[in-house]
Design an enzyme around this catalytic site. Structure first.
Site, short mmCIF file in Angstrom:
data_model
loop_
_atom_site.label_atom_id
_atom_site.label_comp_id
_atom_site.label_asym_id
_atom_site.label_seq_id
_atom_site.Cartn_x
_atom_site.Cartn_y
_atom_site.Cartn_z
N GLN A 156 0.82 -1.22 0.00
CA GLN A 156 0.00 0.00 0.00
C GLN A 156 0.86 1.27 0.00
O GLN A 156 0.35 2.35 -0.28
CB GLN A 156 -0.98 -0.01 1.17
CG GLN A 156 -2.05 -1.09 1.03
CD GLN A 156 -3.05 -1.11 2.18
OE1 GLN A 156 -3.14 -0.16 2.96
NE2 GLN A 156 -3.81 -2.20 2.31
N ARG B 269 -15.25 -10.81 9.29
CA ARG B 269 -15.98 -10.84 8.03
C ARG B 269 -15.45 -11.94 7.11
O ARG B 269 -16.20 -12.60 6.41
CB ARG B 269 -15.84 -9.52 7.25
CG ARG B 269 -16.33 -8.29 7.95
CD ARG B 269 -16.41 -7.09 6.99
NE ARG B 269 -15.17 -6.80 6.27
CZ ARG B 269 -14.18 -6.07 6.74
NH1 ARG B 269 -14.26 -5.54 7.94
NH2 ARG B 269 -13.10 -5.84 6.02
N GLU C 72 -12.60 -1.90 13.21
CA GLU C 72 -11.96 -0.69 12.68
C GLU C 72 -13.01 0.34 12.27
O GLU C 72 -12.79 1.54 12.40
CB GLU C 72 -11.08 -1.04 11.47
CG GLU C 72 -10.38 0.18 10.87
CD GLU C 72 -9.47 -0.15 9.70
OE1 GLU C 72 -9.47 -1.32 9.26
OE2 GLU C 72 -8.76 0.75 9.23
N HIS D 229 -6.40 -2.51 15.37
CA HIS D 229 -7.32 -1.37 15.39
C HIS D 229 -8.16 -1.42 16.68
O HIS D 229 -7.93 -0.64 17.57
CB HIS D 229 -8.23 -1.30 14.15
CG HIS D 229 -7.50 -1.26 12.88
ND1 HIS D 229 -6.53 -0.32 12.60
CD2 HIS D 229 -7.55 -2.09 11.77
CE1 HIS D 229 -6.04 -0.55 11.39
NE2 HIS D 229 -6.63 -1.61 10.87
N ASP E 155 0.65 0.24 9.08
CA ASP E 155 -0.56 -0.16 8.35
C ASP E 155 -0.52 0.20 6.87
O ASP E 155 0.16 -0.46 6.09
CB ASP E 155 -1.77 0.47 9.07
CG ASP E 155 -3.10 -0.14 8.61
OD1 ASP E 155 -3.09 -1.01 7.73
OD2 ASP E 155 -4.15 0.26 9.13
#
Lengths: 425, 425
Positions: free
Chosen positions: A55, A199, A224, A258, A306
């Site tokens: 990221q 999830r 989060e 988180h 993160d």
């Protein structure tokens, strides 16, 4: 036996003067005080307990509203998916090398890489299912950072075992393929287990992953976003952290990443479990997640970079402390001193990575130095006042990797990285 | 006529390519687009609408709890008073030179110095009542920053005309002595008027100061702390901003500094008045003030470095945007783009300093450059991703003062500053 003498060193119980650290096999073998002749201020290297290295390539490309005029965590996630679908193994190694070098220059000496981009762009596993993990390990070795691989188990798009989305195809495993992936990761580097979230893994899958982890680090994203809390409530009747504490053997080897949206009871349960709260202050601010009640939290915690939108251990601590000050309208909320703030994050981070923590016998010989005469002021200025990372020299397991703020590979890595971003973003 | 050609320039209506700025007498005399041959990205210099330069000497020395184990804005203020009582005119010049150089390196090209340390340590005026102001003007001239002097009127320790405290003796004036001080300031630099707060000036004094200001900038601290809001309610029956809007001719030349604790009605009143909200995001986080509802505010606003605990225009914008994201759980809260965020702060800051704002004909030829090809991404990265100030070159009124991130006097000023801090803090 190589040894290092510092004028000041931050040991687990606070500042000490004239400290000699003796290193054997990358580990601190002996610590003595009262040894004159040293210079500088030594801190334990900061563990980075949560990173998605790739990221780093998005940094600065998502700070604008989408065509709809609205924006949220979920539109950010769409951009991230676009990048994820185009990254080759070579690109992964380039992005991770850049991120890991910046981590070292920013005072992080170890990283838990929460790695979910496993498969080829069409969703088929690479010939080696651990191809991408091997690229991360190669990047860590090139940069010289200590790595914990956390291969992520991702099987569903939402609570109740929903089928994954097409754009998640590079992330997806069954328990069976995950076991092979995990084995390939463990051949590369120390490896934990990482169910992506409540999830993405069903309760039976979570149970199997917990068994696979054993005493190894087990990290999970949790609570989060408020939308996630609501979906969990709708599906289970419980909030995510409450559900997890009731249904999984959460303990000291767990890192709850988180945990932004917790009730006081959930926070107390986390603290009692011995798990580490995995706080990612800069990313949580960038994504508009909200504020974890850190100043009221009595458990272990550490910091993670993160999304890697900006990589600097000092600035993570600053953002954490400032978010608490803004929310609670006080000062010096997390600790009485910068040393207390820093040591808490270093200890919690080490616990989350399964490492012995701090400047202590038996811990990795990973430390960073600051300039200055008054160590407490120098550290406070590094966290709250520095216009650039204040870390001067960095050693990882006894080997120097940063000198006077610079990593020797920084320029070459940056050129490759910029070229890759120009191609992909 | 000197001129500058940039590949990209941020004009008040957004990004333009191949822009030539022609400068006459330090002012932008002409702007043309479609002029090839330029390089780099130009932004208007950012006005810093609120600074207490001498507090730069405290940076990093107040990030620990006091002996009581508790801490707050008010214990920070005690430390600040100790420093204030020991600073000589030479020390003031040294601290201000350091702060102003860092401002230029951090992208601020003009500063409104909210100056309250007027008299000798025993409280007697210096032979020249404007001695300290002259030191600030000398520092600004040496650094090359555009200065607005805001001599502060401070006469009382609390609402109701309470007698000042002994430790405030260097700040105190009567209306008569303030008029002399103001005249001496105006001989040094453009000068506005600054009642310290509703605590420090009575309503008749505020009326006299408003008359003295006329159309010149009038800045006032307001509603920074909840204790101040409560004291104002107890004394007047109204909250500070509501009281001010009802009892003073607040208009476009006013800057309401902080205004942290406002109701939606007060915020609407501020916006309707045309005044500038003077936001100091890093200092307000450091002091634990709270969060101004900036993302819901329709009026003009700008940014100030205030306590100068860390000086960088990009990081002020980052902290502002992140505080809004955390409070409201969204992204890109202040504007659709980084350009929109930046231009809003530049326009509001210029208004607060009484300057023509932005890259526009008639405005000061004060601009900064960034490296990069894609201007919107480069600016977003400067605000959200840069590990050090991203500003490369800085011009103030047509004169280059920073080259490749460095001010030529930085090293020498820093050595004098460090020596002074070692003596005093």
């Amino acid at each position: 036996m190589p040894n290092f003498i510092f004028r000041h060193a931050l040991l687990p119980d606070g500042w000490h003067e004239n400290v000699r650290l003796s290193v054997e096999g990358g580990v601190i073998a002996r610590i003595e005080a009262g040894v004159p002749g040293g210079a500088g201020i030594a801190l334990p290297g900061m563990p980075n307990l949560h990173s998605h290295a790739f990221q780093r390539a998005m940094a600065g490309h998502a700070e604008r509203r989408g065509p709809s005029g609205r924006d949220s965590f979920w539109t950010w996630r769409e951009l991230m998916y676009r990048l994820a679908l185009n990254l080759s193994p070579e690109d992964m190694e380039i992005a991770a090398t850049q991120a890991f070098i910046e981590m070292l220059e920013g005072g992080f000496t170890a990283v838990a890489e929460f790695h979910y981009l496993h498969h080829a762009p069409d969703g088929a596993p690479y010939a080696d299912i651990g191809e991408m993990a091997a690229r991360l390990a190669a990047a860590a070795a090139a940069a010289g950072i200590e790595l914990l691989l956390l291969p992520v188990f991702y099987a569903h798009a939402g609570f109740g075992g929903a089928a994954p989305l097409p754009e998640q195809r590079r992330f997806i495993n069954t328990l069976e393929s995950y076991a092979r992936l995990h084995e390939r990761c463990a051949a590369q580097a120390p490896t934990g287990v990482a169910p992506h979230s409540l999830r993405a893994a069903t309760p039976p899958e979570l149970e199997a992953l917990t068994a696979l982890a054993g005493a190894r680090p087990l990290h999970i994203h949790i609570a989060e976003q408020t939308a996630e809390v609501e979906a969990c409530l709708a599906w289970t009747g419980q909030r995510p952290v409450a559900w997890l504490l009731d249904h999984a053997p959460v303990g000291r080897n767990w890192c709850l990443v988180h945990a932004t949206h917790v009730t006081p009871e959930e926070a107390a349960g986390m603290a009692a479990s011995g798990a580490v709260a995995g706080l990612c202050p800069i990313t949580e601010a960038n994504l508009g997640d909200g504020i974890f009640p850190a100043a009221q939290f009595s458990g272990a915690w550490g910091i993670g970079s993160d999304s890697n939108v900006l990589i600097d251990a000092g600035r993570e601590l600053q953002m954490l402390e400032y978010s608490q000050r803004l929310a609670r309208r006080g000062r010096n909320m997390m600790a009485a001193t910068a040393a207390g703030l820093y040591n808490a994050a270093a200890a919690g981070g080490a616990q989350a990575l399964g490492l012995a923590g701090g400047l202590a016998v038996g811990a990795s010989a990973s430390f960073v130095t600051l300039a200055g005469d008054d160590p407490e002021t120098a550290l406070a200025q590094a966290v709250f006042c520095a216009r650039a990372p204040a870390v001067r020299d960095v050693w990882v397991r006894g080997r120097q990797v940063v000198a006077d703020g610079w990593h020797p590979l920084a320029s070459a890595a940056r050129a490759r990285f910029d070229d890759m971003v120009n191609r992909l973003v």
